[in-house]
Design a protein around this motif. Structure first.
Motif, PDB file in Angstrom:
ATOM      1  N   PHE A  94      -5.956 -34.537 -14.567  1.00 36.73           N
ATOM      2  CA  PHE A  94      -5.927 -33.225 -13.698  1.00 36.73           C
ATOM      3  C   PHE A  94      -4.733 -32.546 -14.245  1.00 36.73           C
ATOM      4  CE2 PHE A  94      -4.606 -30.358 -10.447  1.00 36.73           C
ATOM      5  CZ  PHE A  94      -5.875 -29.789 -10.130  1.00 36.73           C
ATOM      6  N   ASN A  95      -5.213 -31.091 -14.871  1.00 34.20           N
ATOM      7  CA  ASN A  95      -4.087 -30.359 -15.445  1.00 34.20           C
ATOM      8  C   ASN A  95      -4.061 -29.106 -14.054  1.00 34.20           C
ATOM      9  OD1 ASN A  95      -3.269 -27.687 -16.628  1.00 34.20           O
ATOM     10  ND2 ASN A  95      -2.940 -29.097 -18.289  1.00 34.20           N
ATOM     11  N   SER A  96      -3.026 -28.891 -13.586  1.00 31.46           N
ATOM     12  CA  SER A  96      -2.789 -27.852 -12.414  1.00 31.46           C
ATOM     13  C   SER A  96      -3.361 -26.468 -12.895  1.00 31.46           C
ATOM     14  CB  SER A  96      -1.123 -27.959 -11.986  1.00 31.46           C
ATOM     15  OG  SER A  96      -0.357 -27.768 -13.029  1.00 31.46           O
ATOM     16  N   PHE A  97      -3.185 -26.279 -14.074  1.00 34.33           N
ATOM     17  CA  PHE A  97      -3.617 -24.697 -14.775  1.00 34.33           C
ATOM     18  C   PHE A  97      -5.107 -24.713 -15.083  1.00 34.33           C
ATOM     19  CE2 PHE A  97       0.928 -25.315 -15.779  1.00 34.33           C
ATOM     20  CZ  PHE A  97       1.589 -24.237 -14.777  1.00 34.33           C
ATOM     21  N   ARG A  98      -5.623 -25.787 -15.642  1.00 32.33           N
ATOM     22  CA  ARG A  98      -7.058 -25.624 -16.313  1.00 32.33           C
ATOM     23  C   ARG A  98      -7.887 -26.591 -15.603  1.00 32.33           C
ATOM     24  NH1 ARG A  98      -6.720 -25.053 -22.463  1.00 32.33           N
ATOM     25  NH2 ARG A  98      -8.666 -23.720 -21.692  1.00 32.33           N
ATOM     26  N   GLY A  99      -7.517 -27.167 -14.556  1.00 32.85           N
ATOM     27  CA  GLY A  99      -8.362 -28.238 -13.497  1.00 32.85           C
ATOM     28  C   GLY A  99      -8.544 -29.525 -14.241  1.00 32.85           C
ATOM     29  N   ILE A 155     -13.291 -28.938 -21.249  1.00 35.58           N
ATOM     30  CA  ILE A 155     -12.463 -28.131 -20.068  1.00 35.58           C
ATOM     31  C   ILE A 155     -13.814 -27.555 -19.677  1.00 35.58           C
ATOM     32  CG2 ILE A 155     -10.743 -26.668 -19.182  1.00 35.58           C
ATOM     33  CD1 ILE A 155      -9.177 -27.746 -21.580  1.00 35.58           C
ATOM     34  N   THR A 156     -14.309 -27.642 -18.299  1.00 31.44           N
ATOM     35  CA  THR A 156     -15.205 -26.818 -17.386  1.00 31.44           C
ATOM     36  C   THR A 156     -14.596 -26.072 -16.531  1.00 31.44           C
ATOM     37  OG1 THR A 156     -15.902 -28.582 -16.491  1.00 31.44           O
ATOM     38  CG2 THR A 156     -16.885 -28.299 -18.366  1.00 31.44           C
ATOM     39  N   LYS A 203     -13.683 -34.989  -7.196  1.00 37.18           N
ATOM     40  CA  LYS A 203     -15.020 -35.792  -6.890  1.00 37.18           C
ATOM     41  C   LYS A 203     -16.133 -35.350  -7.886  1.00 37.18           C
ATOM     42  CE  LYS A 203     -16.246 -33.124  -2.977  1.00 37.18           C
ATOM     43  NZ  LYS A 203     -15.071 -32.212  -2.642  1.00 37.18           N
ATOM     44  N   ASP A 204     -15.963 -34.285  -8.586  1.00 39.92           N
ATOM     45  CA  ASP A 204     -17.319 -33.612  -9.344  1.00 39.92           C
ATOM     46  C   ASP A 204     -17.168 -34.409 -10.549  1.00 39.92           C
ATOM     47  OD1 ASP A 204     -17.743 -32.127  -7.071  1.00 39.92           O
ATOM     48  OD2 ASP A 204     -16.616 -30.155  -7.822  1.00 39.92           O
ATOM     49  N   ILE A 205     -16.429 -35.426 -10.943  1.00 40.32           N
ATOM     50  CA  ILE A 205     -16.270 -35.945 -12.314  1.00 40.32           C
ATOM     51  C   ILE A 205     -16.354 -37.483 -12.143  1.00 40.32           C
ATOM     52  CG2 ILE A 205     -13.932 -35.684 -12.523  1.00 40.32           C
ATOM     53  CD1 ILE A 205     -14.861 -34.882 -15.583  1.00 40.32           C
ATOM     54  N   LYS A 206     -17.067 -38.102 -12.924  1.00 35.88           N
ATOM     55  CA  LYS A 206     -17.179 -39.680 -12.720  1.00 35.88           C
ATOM     56  C   LYS A 206     -16.840 -40.192 -14.045  1.00 35.88           C
ATOM     57  CE  LYS A 206     -19.261 -42.867  -9.805  1.00 35.88           C
ATOM     58  NZ  LYS A 206     -18.265 -42.918  -8.643  1.00 35.88           N
ATOM     59  N   VAL A 207     -15.764 -41.132 -14.236  1.00 34.58           N
ATOM     60  CA  VAL A 207     -15.642 -41.717 -15.605  1.00 34.58           C
ATOM     61  C   VAL A 207     -16.785 -42.743 -15.650  1.00 34.58           C
ATOM     62  CG1 VAL A 207     -14.273 -43.501 -16.734  1.00 34.58           C
ATOM     63  CG2 VAL A 207     -13.084 -41.529 -15.481  1.00 34.58           C
ATOM     64  N   GLY A 208     -17.287 -42.675 -16.847  1.00 35.07           N
ATOM     65  CA  GLY A 208     -18.577 -43.371 -17.063  1.00 35.07           C
ATOM     66  C   GLY A 208     -19.877 -42.796 -17.037  1.00 35.07           C
ATOM     67  N   ASP A 209     -19.771 -41.340 -16.516  1.00 30.13           N
ATOM     68  CA  ASP A 209     -20.876 -40.436 -16.427  1.00 30.13           C
ATOM     69  C   ASP A 209     -21.336 -39.912 -17.902  1.00 30.13           C
ATOM     70  OD1 ASP A 209     -22.804 -39.199 -15.313  1.00 30.13           O
ATOM     71  OD2 ASP A 209     -21.582 -37.717 -14.139  1.00 30.13           O
ATOM     72  N   THR A 210     -22.575 -39.518 -17.905  1.00 29.31           N
ATOM     73  CA  THR A 210     -22.795 -38.936 -19.260  1.00 29.31           C
ATOM     74  C   THR A 210     -22.982 -37.528 -19.351  1.00 29.31           C
ATOM     75  OG1 THR A 210     -24.270 -40.930 -19.672  1.00 29.31           O
ATOM     76  CG2 THR A 210     -24.956 -38.995 -20.916  1.00 29.31           C
ATOM     77  N   ILE A 211     -22.373 -36.922 -20.395  1.00 24.51           N
ATOM     78  CA  ILE A 211     -22.607 -35.319 -20.472  1.00 24.51           C
ATOM     79  C   ILE A 211     -23.861 -34.900 -21.256  1.00 24.51           C
ATOM     80  CG2 ILE A 211     -21.445 -33.196 -21.146  1.00 24.51           C
ATOM     81  CD1 ILE A 211     -18.728 -34.547 -20.907  1.00 24.51           C
ATOM     82  N   THR A 212     -24.680 -34.006 -20.697  1.00 25.19           N
ATOM     83  CA  THR A 212     -25.823 -33.694 -21.380  1.00 25.19           C
ATOM     84  C   THR A 212     -25.883 -32.127 -21.383  1.00 25.19           C
ATOM     85  OG1 THR A 212     -28.051 -33.894 -22.014  1.00 25.19           O
ATOM     86  CG2 THR A 212     -27.523 -33.765 -19.693  1.00 25.19           C
ATOM     87  N   THR A 213     -26.738 -31.425 -22.186  1.00 25.50           N
ATOM     88  CA  THR A 213     -26.824 -29.923 -22.138  1.00 25.50           C
ATOM     89  C   THR A 213     -27.762 -29.496 -21.200  1.00 25.50           C
ATOM     90  OG1 THR A 213     -28.122 -29.874 -23.966  1.00 25.50           O
ATOM     91  CG2 THR A 213     -25.903 -29.386 -24.447  1.00 25.50           C
ATOM     92  N   VAL A 214     -27.675 -28.352 -20.380  1.00 23.21           N
ATOM     93  CA  VAL A 214     -28.828 -27.915 -19.580  1.00 23.21           C
ATOM     94  C   VAL A 214     -30.032 -27.258 -20.339  1.00 23.21           C
ATOM     95  CG1 VAL A 214     -29.293 -25.966 -17.705  1.00 23.21           C
ATOM     96  CG2 VAL A 214     -27.037 -27.126 -17.795  1.00 23.21           C
ATOM     97  N   ALA A 215     -29.717 -26.834 -21.340  1.00 23.69           N
ATOM     98  CA  ALA A 215     -30.775 -26.387 -22.282  1.00 23.69           C
ATOM     99  C   ALA A 215     -31.792 -27.476 -22.627  1.00 23.69           C
ATOM    100  CB  ALA A 215     -30.683 -25.455 -23.429  1.00 23.69           C
ATOM    101  N   ARG A 216     -31.215 -28.459 -23.028  1.00 17.77           N
ATOM    102  CA  ARG A 216     -31.732 -29.697 -24.036  1.00 17.77           C
ATOM    103  C   ARG A 216     -31.447 -31.010 -23.259  1.00 17.77           C
ATOM    104  NH1 ARG A 216     -32.130 -31.344 -29.704  1.00 17.77           N
ATOM    105  NH2 ARG A 216     -33.951 -32.371 -30.009  1.00 17.77           N
ATOM    106  N   GLU A 260      -6.787 -38.066  -4.854  1.00 21.08           N
ATOM    107  CA  GLU A 260      -7.737 -37.660  -5.443  1.00 21.08           C
ATOM    108  C   GLU A 260      -7.325 -37.388  -6.999  1.00 21.08           C
ATOM    109  OE1 GLU A 260      -9.447 -34.455  -3.394  1.00 21.08           O
ATOM    110  OE2 GLU A 260     -10.632 -35.762  -1.935  1.00 21.08           O
ATOM    111  N   LYS A 261      -6.357 -36.727  -7.121  1.00 25.07           N
ATOM    112  CA  LYS A 261      -5.901 -36.407  -8.597  1.00 25.07           C
ATOM    113  C   LYS A 261      -5.341 -37.549  -9.266  1.00 25.07           C
ATOM    114  CE  LYS A 261      -4.174 -31.604  -7.266  1.00 25.07           C
ATOM    115  NZ  LYS A 261      -3.350 -30.923  -6.876  1.00 25.07           N
TER     116      LYS A 261
END
Length: 608
Positions: A211-216, A270-271, A277-290, A326-327
Motif C-alpha cells: 500500500f502506498n498512501s499516495f497511489r493506493g 497501479i489501478t 480487500k479489493d485485491i487478493k494475492v494469488g488472484d489472476t489479472i486479465t483484460t476486460v476486452a479479452r 488492512e494495509k
C-alpha cells in the motif's frame, strides 16, 4: 518518463525468473547484494548491506521478512543481455508462506547452503517446496571463504540430497563476491526461460502487493500468458472487480513505467485501488476486452497457526487499528483478522499468525509504520470441540469453549517437526520434545555427525518458546521445521485468571490438564511482580471452572494517616487507624484493579 516507456523489453527466451531459498542466516541477502553490484543494478553510492531489505526491522534483526523482487540485466559471454528477475525470500520457518509465493512466480531457484553449517531443516523444507513446482535447482555453497567452512563434508551432504555431481555445486562468498559470475552464468545456462503465449488472453498471477498512501494499492505480478498494455481496463478474476491500468512497469531499485509487458515478464500495476480487500494475492489479472476463461492455479493459501487478540490501548483508536491491519495485510498474505470484544479490553481483533516471530513482527510493524500501540492477549492455537449432541465447533478463544457439562471432547492440532542436529545433543532434544508431549517417529543419520529427528508434537506446545529452548540446549546447532499433521483428542481445560474474584478474560488460556497447575502458579507469581500495589488487598487466582488451583496475594499499600498527629493522647492515633481499617475493608469489596499493558506482554513470555 517517455524515454523509459520506450525501452524495449527482452524477448521471452532471454528472460530468467529465479528466487533464492535457504535456511535463516545462510547469507541470502548478502549474496543478493553481490548480484546487484555485479550487474550494476545498484550504483556504488546507493549500495548498502541488505539492499533489498527495506524495513528497518529487517536490518536491525538481520533477517528477511518480506520477499523482494528486482530486475537485473546480465550481459552473458554469448553476447546476449539477459533479463533476470530475482526474488529474495525469507529463511525463518514463520515466513515460509513468502517463499511459496515467490516460488509460484519462478522457473528456477538458487539453493543456498552455508559451508560452515551445512544443510538445515528449513533448507530441506524449502527445497521440497521448489521441487513440487518443478523448479530447476542450482546448488550454491556460500561462505566458502570462512575458516570454519567444511567444503568436502557439506558438498557430500548436497550430493546425497540432490543426487548431483560435485562439479554442479557452485562455490561462492556473498562477503567477498567470489563465484558471483559463475552463479549468474548458471542462472542463464540452467534455468529454463518462461513459457507462455503472448497472443493468448491475458493471465497474470499476483504474487505480492503493498500500500502506498499516495497511489493506493500496488500489485506485483508475473504474466503467464498474453500482453498487458498501460491504460487498458483489467479485471481481477477471483474478486471480479474491474479497474483501469493507470500505470504498469518493471521492478528495479525503483518502479520504472513501461507501455507494455508481455508473457514471462515480472512487473507491477497501479489501478488506484484504495481498499485493501479489493485485491487478493494469488488472484489472476486479465483484460476486460479479452478475458481469460480460468484463473491461474497459484500457491496454496497458508492457514494461520497461532491466534491472539490485538486491542487498541484507547477504544477510540479501534477504526484506526482496523485500517492499519488492512494495509498490513496487503503485503502480509498470511495475516487474517476478525473483530472481537473483551470484557476487560473492549473492542479489538482476533488475529491469526504463523508463529510467535510473526506475531512479534506484526506488533512491531503496527507500532513503527502505523503508530499503533496495542495490547496483545495470550496467544493460542485453534482447537475443535465436539458437543454431546454431535455439533462440531471451532475454538479460537478460550471463551468459545462450551460448558464442560455439554462437552464431549476437544481435539488439538498436531504437527510433524523435523529437527536436524549433531549427535551430542540428541538426549537433551528428546527430553525437551517428550516434555512437550511429543513422540519420536523417526531417527535418521544424514552423515556421521548430523542426525535428523522427526517428532509428532501438539502445536500448542511449540507456540511459545520451543524454538528458543531448542537453540539454547543445542548451542545454536539444531535447526527446526514443521508442517501441520491432523487433529487429535486431548484432555484440555480452560484456565481462568481472576483478580479479586473477577475474571480477566484476556488472560484465559486453554492448557493440557497435566500442565494446568504449574502454568497457573507461574502466571499468578508473574502478575504479583507486575501489578502495582493498591490501597486494598489484591487476590490473584488461577482457576479451572470453580476450582482454584493457585493463588498469590498483593498486600495493601498503607497510607500513613497518623503523620499529621503531633503529640497528644495515643487514642487519637488509634481512632484514625480504626477509621482507615474500616475504609480498607470497604475498598477491598469495591476496588477495581487496573492491569498495565506491560503485564499482558510479560505474561506471553512465561516459560516452563
Amino acid at each position: 518518463m517517455d524515454c523509459m516507456n520506450n525501452i524495449s523489453l527482452s524477448p521471452m527466451k532471454n528472460i530468467r525468473n529465479f528466487c533464492v531459498i535457504a535456511h535463516i542466516d545462510h547469507g541470502k541477502s548478502t549474496l543478493s547484494d553481490r548480484l546487484l553490484e555485479h550487474t550494476k543494478t545498484v550504483s556504488e553510492r546507493d549500495m548498502q548491506n541488505q539492499t533489498l531489505d527495506d524495513m528497518d526491522i529487517e536490518r536491525e534483526r538481520g533477517i528477511t521478512i518480506k520477499s523482494h523482487a528486482i530486475q537485473l540485466q546480465y550481459p552473458h559471454t554469448d553476447g546476449v543481455v539477459y533479463t533476470l528477475n530475482l526474488i529474495d525470500t525469507p529463511g525463518h520457518v514463520d515466513f515460509s508462506y513468502e517463499v511459496s509465493r515467490s516460488i509460484a512466480a519462478c522457473e528456477g531457484a538458487l539453493l543456498l547452503i552455508d559451508a560452515s553449517q551445512g544443510i538445515q531443516a528449513q533448507t530441506i523444507s524449502n527445497l521440497y517446496l521448489a521441487l513440487e513446482h518443478d523448479l530447476e535447482i542450482i546448488p550454491v555453497l556460500n561462505k566458502v571463504d570462512m575458516e570454519s567452512a567444511m567444503l568436502e563434508e557439506v558438498s557430500d551432504q548436497i550430493i546425497d540430497l540432490l543426487g548431483i555431481d560435485l562439479e554442479d555445486i557452485i562455490h561462492a562468498s556473498g562477503k567477498t563476491g567470489q563465484g558471483v559470475e559463475n552463479v549468474l552464468k548458471a542462472i542463464v545456462d540452467k534455468i529454463p526461460h518462461p513459457v507462455g503465449d503472448e497472443s493468448a488472453p491475458l493471465q497474470a498471477l499476483i504474487f505480492d502487493s503493498l500500500f502506498n498512501s499516495f497511489r493506493g494499492v500496488i500489485a506485483y505480478f508475473k504474466i503467464i500468458n498474453g500482453t498487458l498494455n498501460s491504460g487498458e481496463n483489467v479485471r481481477f478474476f477471483n474478486v471480479g472487480n474491474e479497474y483501469h491500468a493507470d500505470e504498469i512497469g518493471i521492478l528495479k531499485m525503483t518502479m520504472e513505467p513501461r507501455k507494455q509487458l508481455k508473457a514471462g515478464n515480472v512487473g507491477y500495476i497501479i489501478t488506484g485501488i484504495k481498499q485493501s480487500k479489493d485485491i487478493k494475492v494469488g488472484d489472476t489479472i486479465t483484460t476486460v476486452a479479452r478475458p481469460c476463461t480460468e484463473g491461474i492455479k497459484g500457491f496454496e493459501e497458508v492457514k494461520p497457526m497461532v491466534f491472539a487478540g490485538i486491542y487498541p490501548i484507547d477504544n477510540d483508536d479501534f477504526e484506526d487499528l482496523r485500517d492499519s491491519l488492512e494495509k498490513l495485510q496487503l503485503n502480509d498474505a498470511a495475516l487474517v483478522f476478525e473483530p472481537e470484544s473483551s470484557v476487560a479490553l473492549g473492542f479489538g481483533f482476533r488475529v491469526g499468525f504463523l508463529g510467535m516471530l510473526h506475531l512479534e513482527i506484526v506488533q512491531e510493524r503496527l507500532s513503527r509504520e502505523f503508530d499503533q500501540e496495542v495490547i496483545t492477549t495470550v496467544p493460542n492455537v485453534s482447537y475443535v470441540a465436539y458437543t454431546k449432541k454431535g455439533d462440531r465447533l471451532t475454538i479460537n478463544t478460550p471463551n468459545d469453549l462450551p460448558d464442560p457439562t455439554f462437552l464431549d471432547r476437544v481435539e488439538e492440532p498436531y504437527i510433524r517437526s523435523q529437527i536436524i542436529t549433531q549427535p551430542d545433543y540428541i538426549g537433551s532434544i528428546m527430553s525437551l520434545c517428550m516434555d512437550k508431549r511429543g513422540t519420536l517417529t523417526k531417527q535418521n543419520y544424514l552423515t556421521t555427525d548430523r542426525v535428523e529427528l522427526t517428532f509428532e508434537l501438539p502445536l500448542a506446545e511449540i507456540v511459545f518458546d520451543f524454538y528458543d529452548k531448542l537453540k539454547s540446549i543445542s548451542k545454536g546447532y539444531a535447526s527446526f521445521d514443521y508442517s501441520p499433521l491432523d487433529y487429535r483428542a486431548s484432555d484440555l481445560v480452560r484456565l481462568d485468571i481472576k483478580l479479586n474474584s473477577d475474571n480477566v478474560d484476556a488472560m484465559s488460556s486453554l492448557v493440557h490438564r497435566s500442565k494446568a497447575d504449574s502454568f497457573g502458579r507461574r502466571i499468578c507469581k508473574k502478575l504479583k511482580e507486575l501489578l502495582p500495589r493498591q490501597q486494598f488487598v489484591i487476590a490473584i487466582q488461577a482457576a479451572i471452572g470453580q476450582k482454584i488451583i493457585a493463588r498469590e496475594t498483593i498486600s495493601a499499600m498503607r497510607k500513613d494517616v497518623t503523620a499529621k498527629c503531633y503529640g497528644g493522647d495515643i487514642t487519637r492515633k488509634r481512632k484514625l487507624l480504626e477509621k482507615q481499617k474500616k475504609g480498607k475493608k470497604k475498598m477491598r469489596q469495591i476496588g477495581n484493579v487496573q492491569v498495565p499493558q506491560k503485564a499482558f506482554l510479560e505474561v506471553l513470555k512465561i516459560s516452563d
